[in-house]
Design an enzyme around this catalytic site. Structure first.
Site, PDB file in Angstrom:
ATOM      1  N   GLY A  38     -19.155  19.840  18.731  1.00 20.29           N
ATOM      2  CA  GLY A  38     -18.738  19.434  17.400  1.00 20.29           C
ATOM      3  C   GLY A  38     -19.842  18.904  16.522  1.00 20.29           C
ATOM      4  O   GLY A  38     -19.618  18.659  15.330  1.00 20.29           O
ATOM      5  N   GLU A  39     -21.038  18.703  17.058  1.00 22.33           N
ATOM      6  CA  GLU A  39     -22.145  18.216  16.242  1.00 22.33           C
ATOM      7  C   GLU A  39     -22.545  19.275  15.212  1.00 22.33           C
ATOM      8  O   GLU A  39     -22.406  20.479  15.434  1.00 22.33           O
ATOM      9  CB  GLU A  39     -23.337  17.844  17.119  1.00 22.33           C
ATOM     10  CG  GLU A  39     -23.116  16.587  17.936  1.00 22.33           C
ATOM     11  CD  GLU A  39     -24.371  16.157  18.676  1.00 22.33           C
ATOM     12  OE1 GLU A  39     -25.389  16.884  18.618  1.00 22.33           O
ATOM     13  OE2 GLU A  39     -24.339  15.093  19.324  1.00 22.33           O
ATOM     14  N   GLN A  96     -10.134   1.922  -1.970  1.00 20.36           N
ATOM     15  CA  GLN A  96     -10.156   0.617  -1.307  1.00 20.36           C
ATOM     16  C   GLN A  96     -11.221  -0.235  -2.000  1.00 20.36           C
ATOM     17  O   GLN A  96     -12.358  -0.357  -1.548  1.00 20.36           O
ATOM     18  CB  GLN A  96     -10.457   0.770   0.185  1.00 20.36           C
ATOM     19  CG  GLN A  96     -10.249  -0.499   1.010  1.00 20.36           C
ATOM     20  CD  GLN A  96      -8.779  -0.858   1.195  1.00 20.36           C
ATOM     21  OE1 GLN A  96      -7.909  -0.015   1.066  1.00 20.36           O
ATOM     22  NE2 GLN A  96      -8.515  -2.120   1.492  1.00 20.36           N
ATOM     23  N   ASP A 169       2.153   6.288 -12.312  1.00 22.81           N
ATOM     24  CA  ASP A 169       2.050   4.829 -12.155  1.00 22.81           C
ATOM     25  C   ASP A 169       1.201   4.251 -13.280  1.00 22.81           C
ATOM     26  O   ASP A 169       0.610   4.982 -14.091  1.00 22.81           O
ATOM     27  CB  ASP A 169       1.461   4.448 -10.788  1.00 22.81           C
ATOM     28  CG  ASP A 169       0.124   5.122 -10.521  1.00 22.81           C
ATOM     29  OD1 ASP A 169      -0.635   5.389 -11.480  1.00 22.81           O
ATOM     30  OD2 ASP A 169      -0.182   5.383  -9.338  1.00 22.81           O
ATOM     31  N   LYS A 192       5.243   2.811  -9.976  1.00 23.30           N
ATOM     32  CA  LYS A 192       5.181   3.208  -8.569  1.00 23.30           C
ATOM     33  C   LYS A 192       5.346   1.997  -7.662  1.00 23.30           C
ATOM     34  O   LYS A 192       4.736   0.949  -7.887  1.00 23.30           O
ATOM     35  CB  LYS A 192       3.841   3.901  -8.267  1.00 23.30           C
ATOM     36  CG  LYS A 192       3.698   4.353  -6.818  1.00 23.30           C
ATOM     37  CD  LYS A 192       2.467   5.223  -6.619  1.00 23.30           C
ATOM     38  CE  LYS A 192       1.177   4.461  -6.777  1.00 23.30           C
ATOM     39  NZ  LYS A 192      -0.007   5.300  -6.500  1.00 23.30           N
ATOM     40  N   ARG A 194       4.759   1.224  -3.731  1.00 24.43           N
ATOM     41  CA  ARG A 194       4.191   1.786  -2.508  1.00 24.43           C
ATOM     42  C   ARG A 194       4.660   0.980  -1.295  1.00 24.43           C
ATOM     43  O   ARG A 194       4.479  -0.233  -1.233  1.00 24.43           O
ATOM     44  CB  ARG A 194       2.661   1.796  -2.574  1.00 24.43           C
ATOM     45  CG  ARG A 194       1.996   2.398  -1.345  1.00 24.43           C
ATOM     46  CD  ARG A 194       0.481   2.445  -1.487  1.00 24.43           C
ATOM     47  NE  ARG A 194       0.048   3.387  -2.506  1.00 24.43           N
ATOM     48  CZ  ARG A 194      -0.057   4.695  -2.298  1.00 24.43           C
ATOM     49  NH1 ARG A 194       0.269   5.207  -1.116  1.00 24.43           N
ATOM     50  NH2 ARG A 194      -0.475   5.493  -3.263  1.00 24.43           N
ATOM     51  N   ASP A 222      -2.689  12.548 -12.724  1.00 23.84           N
ATOM     52  CA  ASP A 222      -3.171  11.367 -12.018  1.00 23.84           C
ATOM     53  C   ASP A 222      -4.628  11.591 -11.653  1.00 23.84           C
ATOM     54  O   ASP A 222      -5.133  12.715 -11.710  1.00 23.84           O
ATOM     55  CB  ASP A 222      -2.331  11.117 -10.763  1.00 23.84           C
ATOM     56  CG  ASP A 222      -2.375   9.664 -10.300  1.00 23.84           C
ATOM     57  OD1 ASP A 222      -3.066   8.859 -10.950  1.00 23.84           O
ATOM     58  OD2 ASP A 222      -1.723   9.342  -9.290  1.00 23.84           O
ATOM     59  N   GLY A 228      -0.090  14.377  -2.103  1.00 27.56           N
ATOM     60  CA  GLY A 228       0.979  14.841  -2.979  1.00 27.56           C
ATOM     61  C   GLY A 228       2.243  14.005  -2.936  1.00 27.56           C
ATOM     62  O   GLY A 228       3.213  14.321  -3.640  1.00 27.56           O
ATOM     63  N   THR A 230       2.876  10.922  -4.062  1.00 24.89           N
ATOM     64  CA  THR A 230       3.195  10.285  -5.339  1.00 24.89           C
ATOM     65  C   THR A 230       3.681  11.316  -6.352  1.00 24.89           C
ATOM     66  O   THR A 230       4.663  11.101  -7.063  1.00 24.89           O
ATOM     67  CB  THR A 230       1.961   9.553  -5.887  1.00 24.89           C
ATOM     68  OG1 THR A 230       1.615   8.490  -4.990  1.00 24.89           O
ATOM     69  CG2 THR A 230       2.225   8.979  -7.265  1.00 24.89           C
TER      70      THR A 230
END
Length: 245
Positions: A38-39, A96, A169, A192, A194, A222, A228, A230
């Site tokens: 996987g590298e 975040q 929102d 909205k 959440r 948005d 998808g 929201t």
């Protein structure tokens, strides 16, 4: 001074070629594959010594794609590139932007430090700047934000009959209002609630459809649309509105 080189990463070869043609740059292919464990294997196909290197990358799957971006930028630096720029239409890890619960990682700052350490400048499109005044609060390299409102408004004017721009929102209001202004059409913003990353409710209780909105085509807008959830929730008030007619 030699012309810049543009490299497409993660399915961005077409976008890289379009950008190169627009700025008079040369495209350089990037060979990539995965080893059995996987590298990631990367190879820059042409010399880049003393050239400005521009990486165009789609990083909508950031955990998988950011490592390749960092590795490629590091390889270009090691191969003698004079400067390295990033063109990332979607800038990941911006949601975040605060510590909502004790112990949470503020990953927007972590990603900002990571990318600022591997490149000299960054161009992106409408990043999620909800609690930051600008990208300068997160990135230490030079950044440029490209607004998409004008292009979106032109598309809506051309393709949609009697549009009604709807934001799912309150955070979407800045984009919704601007696009609606440019497209000369009405707009509304929902509320909205959440409950979790994939569990959201969208309410239209802040406004009620009236006669001026009847017969219009709702256009949901948005800044981040990925799972998808929201947008799907926002579609249900549209159905109720159609029945109320």
């Amino acid at each position: 001074m030699p012309a810049p080189v543009v490299l497409g990463l993660g399915g961005s070869a077409l976008a890289a070629g379009t950008l190169a043609a627009a700025i008079g740059a040369e495209t350089v292919a990037v060979e990539s594959r995965r080893f059995p464990d996987g590298e990631l294997y990367l190879r820059v196909s042409q010399p880049v010594d003393q050239r400005e290197a521009i990486i165009v990358a789609q990083v909508q799957q950031p955990d998988e794609q950011l490592i390749g971006l960092v590795f490629l930028a590091d390889a270009l630096r090691d191969l003698g590139a004079r400067r390295i720029g990033l063109v990332l239409p979607y800038l990941p890890y911006m949601r975040q932007d605060a510590r909502f619960r004790p112990g949470e990682a503020i990953t927007s700052r972590s990603c900002g430090r990571l990318l600022s350490g591997c490149a000299d400048w960054l161009v992106t499109v409408d990043p999620h700047l909800h609690r930051y005044a600008s990208l300068d609060a997160v990135y230490s390299m030079r950044t440029e934000v490209v607004a998409s409102a004008e292009a979106i408004a032109k598309w809506i004017e051309r393709e949609v009959d009697r549009p009604l721009i709807i934001g799912p929102d309150e955070e979407s209001e800045q984009w919704v209002a601007r696009v609606a202004e440019l497209a000369a059409c009405p707009w509304r913003v929902m509320r909205k609630q959440r409950h979790g990353d994939r569990d959201v409710d969208v309410h239209a209780d802040a406004w009620r459809p009236d006669a001026s909105l009847r017969g219009r085509t709702p256009v949901l807008l948005d800044d981040i649309v990925y799972g998808g959830h929201t947008m799907l929730s926002a579609g249900w008030p549209r159905a109720r509105f159609k029945r109320s007619r």
